[in-house]
Motif scaffolding. Sequence first.
Motif: not given
Length: 471
Positions: A170-193
């Motif tokens: 983001x500091x380099x100029x990549x806009x919000x939403x183009x790369x996002x960290x999700x602080x979630x546990x492994x038990x929630x990965x299936x729902x995201x997929x």
Amino acid sequence: MESVNPETGDVIATYDGHDGAAVESALSDAAERFESWAARPIQERCRLLERTADLLRERTDEYAELMTREMGKPVDQARAEVEKCAWVCDYYAERAPEQLADETIGTEADARTLVSYEPLGPVLAVMPWNFPLWQVFRFAAPNLAAGNVGLLKHASNVPGCALAIEEVLHDAGVPEGAFTTLLIGSDRVDDVIADDRVRAVTLTGSEPAGRAVAETAGRELKKTVLELGGSDPFVVLDDAPIAETAEKAAYARTQNNGQSCIAAKRFIVHTDAYDEFVGAFAAELDALTVGDPTDEDTDVGPQAREDLMRELHDQVERTVEAGATLSVGGEPLDRDGPYYPPTLLTDVPVDSPAATEETFGPVAAVFEVADEAEALALANDTSFGLGASVWTDDPDRGERFVRRFDAGCCFVNEYVKSDPRVPFGGVKNSGYGRELSRHGIREFVNRKTIWVQHGFGDDGDGAGTDRGDGS
């Protein structure tokens, strides 16, 4: 979500995980951002990668120290990892426009036919802790260049590194939403997929994690790339220069505290070189400095977690019980932190844990073989197929040998490594698909066929020169 220093056991920082509403917001932002990000000229996206590389180099010490605190990597190796991340950004900034350029294919005299490489959309990356920056950037750089947007589910013990990656982009100029960290546990990965907005998934991790991700993604008909575990053979032929080979072997087994999927794990040695190699290898391992990973002189730091060290020691104990000889190391160090010394096992039975399982720590298993045929058979006698190397004074002989390895990354007189310029990935239970090079950047794109017909043909019925039933 806590970040814990493995050496001291101290909590470095505590982070608020993302609840359902935060994940929904991230997915919505990613889907919305994709349209404008993909529409940007590739040269603009690549200029932001160049800026990212510059910032990574400016922040080398900061990010190296963060990695060392969170997962115990020796600090000099951590600096090298940051530099490698800058390299992969520079590589794709330079090469992506060429690698994704339209590919013209000759068909008919009165038609223009080509393949266009176009982004898919939001891609989820599930990443491990052992190379907490590099394994993310080797995904992020090509995919951002290609016009995809990234969602990162990083390992739960390196949340600081996960947020630092998002920060530098983001500091380099990549806009919000183009790369996002999700602080979630492994038990929630299936729902995201399973979410319709996620179009593809890549995972670097264990075989069970890969199977779980592939199962969910397959059910949802989503493309996956999996880079899983390895039990890489390091084959020493009878003409190998022993001193140089033993030195390389020690680093190949203990880099990153031995916690690497492409670390050499099974050392397969021709009988004519066996005694000399084992002696030299033992001396190299015994000379390594185990200690505080922030110390510049440290070669091997702590294991990333106490439970990982216990699992490693259990593998060593079961291998010795099966008949192996413990030549170097083999006991957790009597000091604070999960320190395990460089360990050498000889006379290793081929059905013991050190031969059949992935040892994720500084434990080397050595096997004696009578000839090349036996060496190759043993090297390929594994469920894994990530990397493999052979060591010889004759490069031509080495090349003939590696062509028979059943692995994805094969090296002669060099330990296995990932390099932005060549494809990286494995076969068998080490996964599928490729990262890096032009092969990697084309994994998550739509290879769109475009046929432009000039004129309608002589018969006027639209049939053209189709053959058969048109399928």
